[in-house]
Write an enzyme that holds these catalytic residues in place. Structure first.
Site, mmCIF file in Angstrom:
data_model
loop_
_atom_site.group_PDB
_atom_site.id
_atom_site.type_symbol
_atom_site.label_atom_id
_atom_site.label_comp_id
_atom_site.label_asym_id
_atom_site.label_seq_id
_atom_site.Cartn_x
_atom_site.Cartn_y
_atom_site.Cartn_z
ATOM 1 N N ARG A 78 0.868 -1.175 0.000
ATOM 2 C CA ARG A 78 0.000 0.000 0.000
ATOM 3 C C ARG A 78 0.906 1.227 0.000
ATOM 4 N NH1 ARG A 78 -5.017 -2.102 1.690
ATOM 5 N NH2 ARG A 78 -4.860 -3.834 3.158
ATOM 6 N N HIS A 82 3.401 -9.479 0.965
ATOM 7 C CA HIS A 82 3.149 -8.552 2.074
ATOM 8 C C HIS A 82 4.450 -8.061 2.708
ATOM 9 C CE1 HIS A 82 1.495 -7.517 6.212
ATOM 10 N NE2 HIS A 82 0.693 -6.852 5.422
#
Length: 706
Positions: free
Chosen positions: A396, A456
C-alpha cells in the site's frame, strides 16, 4: 490437461502446508470475529476516555464506525457466503455460521447502542460547551434557516435525483456505503402510495455549517428531508426513512484461469460495487412499513439490520474531528531524523551511503521520520548515478507517492528498476492497478509476485557501483511504504548495508520475479517456506529449556494471533513453564490466564494516538537472546498464503530499543487492556487513582525533534 502455474508453484519447495494435526479444543480458542469485535470495543472505550482531547475522542467514534464498515464488507460477507452455501459445520472456535452471525449481530447492536450513548450523553454536550453543535432543523434560528434554504436551492437541489418505484420503475440499485432517504409519497387524488429513493450526494459534505464558518452543523439528509416537497411537487409526503447499505466487497479471482492478472482484477473491481447487501443501517423508531419494504427489496437478514441514533452512522463526524482547534487535539509533534543521517545534503550520495555502511539504523516510526529515512533512501538511490538497480515491494502506498516517483525517476534515468506490486491489497486494488500501469509506462519492470500468494513483505534493495566494487543497501520494515500513514502508524524499519542481509534480499527478490524456489536465507525467515516451521522450532526450544529447569521466555508484539497451531503451541509452552508475554493490538484467539492451560501467558493490548503496527519476536534461548522484526502476524494467511519475512536484529543498541518497546507495552504501569480468559479489561489508572503511563506520549518525549 491445462497447465496451471499456481499448481506448479505450490508443488515447489517454496510453499509448505499448514500443520492442522494439533488444533486447540473449541472452548480454548476465541473466535476470530468475536475477538475482532472486542478490539473495536477497545477503540470505542478510547472515545469514552475524558483524559483524551475532545476532538480526538470524536475521531475514535468515527474510527469505530469505519472499522465496522470494513468488518461487514469482508468478514460478515464471508459468514453470509457460508450460510448461502448451506455450510453448517462448526468452526475451530465452536460456531456454526448461523450461530456466529447471530452472535455478531448481538454484539454489534450492543456496541452501536453504546456508541450512540457515548455520543449523546457525553461527547455531544462536551462539544456544545465548546461551541461545536450538531443540530436538527428545529434547532435552527431564522437566519440559519434562510441561509440553508438558499444553499439547498442553489447547490443541493440541482444535484439530487429522486428515483420512483412503480411498475415501470424497478427498485433502484443502492450503492454500498451510500446514505439514502426512502420516501413514502402519496397521490392526493387516488391516495395511492408509492416509494421513492433519494440518494444523499456523497460529493457534498454531509455536515453543513449553518452559516459560513460556523461550528454549528446540520446533517445534509435533514436539510433534504425538510425540502422533500420540492422534490415531489403535487404529491403528499407520507414519511421518510434514512438508511445506509453495506455490500459485500470481497474480491474473488481465479488465478488459474486468468492469463492476465491485472486485467482480471480490473474487471472484478467493476463488479465489486454490485456485491450483495450485507448490512442495513437505519435510525431507531423509523417507519416500520418502509423498513419492511427495504429489507424485502434488499433481501437483508433481520440480524443485519442495525438500528442507531441520529445521525445514521457516525463516520462523517470526521468533519468535526478535523476542526483546527489546537487545545482539543493531541499536541503536535515533529518526527526526528536519525542522528547518523542528520545534515546530509540531498545531492551528496557518497556521504549518504557511507553513513549506511558505518552501521545499521533501526527506525521507530512515527517517532523517527519516515520521509527523512526511507523516502530519502530511495530518493538518493534514484538520483545517484552510481546506483545500478533498485528493487522494491509495494503493498500500500499514498496517492501522491514519493516512493513511486523515485522509482519512475530511476527508471527514466536508465537504472534497472523492479517493482513487486501487490495489486490484491484489499481496498487498495484500484490504486495499485493505477500505479502498476504508471510504473510500466515509465519502464519499470512490474511483477505481481508469486501466483496464489500475496506479497506482504516490506523490502527495498539498492545496488550501487563503488570504487571497491558492487555494494548493496537495504530497507526491511514492518509497515507500508506510505509516508501519510507513517505519521499515524507505529512501525519499525531497518536500514542496512550488511552483506548477509542484502544477499538474502537479492535471493528473495529473484524468487519473487523469477523461479528460485529453493533459495535459502541466513538472516531472514521467509513465509510461506520456512517462517511457520522456524517459529514453531523456536517455541519448542523454549519448551525444552523449561522442562530442563532452565529459564524460558517468549515475548511477542503483533497485530493479530489467530493461527490454531500457534495457539496450541503457546498452551503447551505455558503448561511446560515457559513465560509468554503477548502484546496484541487486534485479534487474539489465545485465552490468557486460564487455570491448567495458560497460567503463564499474559496478554496486553495498547491502543491510542498511534495505531500499533510493528511486529517483534523475542526468544530467551537459554541466554542467547533472539530478536526479530518483520511484516508477519501469526495468522494462517500470513504464514501460508503470503510472502512475508522477519529479519534478525543483532546490534545491541537496537536490541535495547526493542526491549524497551516491549517493556513499556507490557508493563503494569502502562495504560493498556489486560486479557483474562476471553475478556479484555482496561487499566488506565493505578489503584491509587493516578493516571498510568501513556506509551505513545512516553516514546514522543524520549524522541524529541532531531
Amino acid at each position: 490437461m491445462k497447465f496451471s502455474l499456481r499448481t506448479f508453484i505450490r508443488n515447489l519447495l517454496f510453499t509448505q502446508p499448514m500443520n492442522t494435526s494439533r488444533v486447540p479444543r473449541m472452548e480454548n480458542l476465541t473466535d476470530r470475529e468475536i475477538s475482532w469485535l472486542a478490539f473495536n470495543q477497545r477503540v470505542l472505550e478510547l472515545a469514552e476516555d475524558k483524559n483524551i482531547p475532545l476532538l480526538e475522542r470524536v475521531r475514535f467514534l468515527t474510527i469505530f464506525s469505519s472499522n465496522l464498515d470494513e468488518f461487514y464488507m469482508v468478514r460478515v460477507a464471508s459468514v453470509l457466503r457460508k450460510i448461502e452455501n448451506n455450510i453448517t459445520s462448526k468452526n475451530s472456535a465452536g460456531y456454526a455460521p448461523q450461530e456466529l452471525l447471530a452472535e455478531i449481530s448481538r454484539i454489534v447492536k450492543d456496541l452501536t447502542a453504546h456508541q450512540y450513548r457515548i455520543f449523546e450523553n457525553d461527547i455531544r454536550p462536551a462539544l456544545t460547551a465548546k461551541g461545536i453543535e450538531l443540530i436538527t432543523w428545529g434547532d435552527l434560528t431564522a437566519a440559519e434557516k434562510e441561509h440553508l434554504q438558499e444553499l439547498f436551492r442553489t447547490r443541493i437541489f440541482p444535484v439530487l435525483t429522486p428515483l420512483a418505484v412503480d411498475p415501470s420503475h424497478p427498485f433502484p440499485y443502492i450503492s454500498g456505503l451510500s446514505l439514502n432517504l426512502g420516501v413514502r409519497v402519496i397521490n392526493p387524488d387516488t391516495r395511492e402510495k408509492f416509494f421513492a429513493r433519494v440518494k444523499v450526494p456523497p460529493i457534498l459534505s454531509r455536515l453543513i455549517s449553518t452559516t459560513e464558518k460556523s461550528t454549528r452543523f446540520v446533517p445534509l439528509e435533514d436539510l433534504i428531508a425538510h425540502n422533500l416537497d420540492q422534490l415531489f411537487p403535487g404529491m403528499e409526503i407520507g414519511g421518510h426513512i434514512v438508511f445506509r447499505v453495506t455490500r459485500n466487497q470481497d474480491l474473488e479471482i481465479d488465478e488459474d484461469d486468468s492469463e492476465d492478472l491485472l486485467s482480471s482484477l480490473e474487471q472484478e473491481l467493476l463488479l465489486r460495487r454490485f456485491g450483495p447487501p450485507v448490512r442495513l443501517e437505519v435510525e431507531a423508531g423509523v417507519n416500520q412499513e418502509l423498513l419492511a419494504m427495504l429489507t424485502q427489496e434488499l433481501e437483508i437478514d433481520p440480524l443485519n439490520v442495525i438500528r442507531s441514533g441520529h445521525p445514521v452512522n457516525l463516520q462523517d463526524l470526521t468533519k468535526i474531528a478535523d476542526l483546527k482547534i489546537a487545545d482539543l487535539h493531541f499536541p503536535t509533534f515533529s518526527s526526528k531524523t536519525p542522528s547518523s543521517l542528520v545534515g546530509i545534503d540531498e545531492e551528496d550520495h557518497d556521504v549518504y551511503f557511507s553513513a549506511l555502511r558505518k552501521g545499521e539504523i533501526l527506525l521507530h516510526h512515527p517517532y523517527d521520520s519516515f520521509t527523512h529515512s526511507v523516502v530519502d533512501f530511495l530518493n538518493h538511490a534514484a538520483a545517484d548515478p552510481k546506483v545500478l538497480a533498485i528493487k522494491q515491494t509495494l503493498y500500500r502506498t499514498s496517492g501522491d507517492s514519493p516512493i513511486v516517483a523515485a522509482l519512475i525517476e530511476a527508471a527514466e534515468s536508465g537504472k534497472q528498476v523492479l517493482a513487486v506490486i501487490e495489486i490484491r491489497a484489499r481496498f487498495d486494488e484500484q490504486a495499485n492497478v493505477r500505479w502498476a500501469r504508471k510504473l510500466e509506462a515509465a519502464g519499470v519492470h512490474v511483477v505481481y509476485g508469486l501466483m496464489g500468494l500475496k506479497t506482504h513483505a516490506k523490502l527495498s534493495l539498492v545496488i550501487r557501483d563503488e570504487h571497491s566494487g558492487i555494494h548493496r543497501y537495504a530497507h526491511v520494515g514492518t509497515g507500508n511504504y506510505n509516508p501519510k500513514t507513517a505519521r499515524m502508524y507505529e512501525d519499525l524499519g531497518l536500514l542496512s548495508a550488511d552483506e548477509e542481509l542484502t544477499e538474502d534480499l537479492t535471493k528473495l527478490f529473484n524468487q519473487l520475479s523469477g523461479f528460485a524456489p529453493q533459495s535459502t536465507y541466513s538472516r531472514l525467515l521467509v513465509a510461506p517456506k520456512s517462517l511457520r516451521a522456524s517459529l514453531i522450532e523456536k517455541i519448542d526450544r523454549e519448551i525444552t529449556h523449561a522442562r530442563a529447569g532452565k529459564a524460558a521466555h517468549i515475548r511477542l508484539k503483533l497485530n493479530s494471533i489467530l493461527d490454531e497451531e500457534f495457539v496450541e503451541k503457546f498452551y503447551e509452552a505455558s503448561t511446560a513453564g515457559v513465560k509468554i508475554d503477548l502484546l496484541v493490538r487486534g485479534i487474539c484467539s489465545v485465552q490468557a490466564g486460564v487455570p491448567g492451560l495458560s497460567e503463564n501467558i499474559t496478554a496486553r493490548s495498547v491502543l491510542g494516538r498511534f495505531l500499533e503496527h510493528s511486529r517483534i519476536f523475542y526468544f530467551l534461548n537459554d541466554g542467547e537472546e533472539e530478536y526479530w522484526i518483520g511484516s508477519a502476524d501469526l495468522m494462517h494467511r500470513n504464514l501460508d498464503r503470503r510472502v512475508e519475512c522477519l529479519v534478525r536484529i543483532f546490534n545491541q543498541s537496537h536490541v535495547q530499543q526493542l526491549k524497551e518497546i516491549l517493556d513499556i507495552g507490557l508493563s503494569d504501569e502502562t495504560q493498556s487492556w489486560h486479557l483474562n480468559g476471553q475478556i479484555w479489561k482496561r487499566r488506565s489508572v493505578s489503584e491509587a487513582g493516578a493516571l498510568l503511563l501513556d506509551a505513545h506520549s512516553h516514546h514522543l518525549k524520549k524522541n524529541p525533534k532531531g
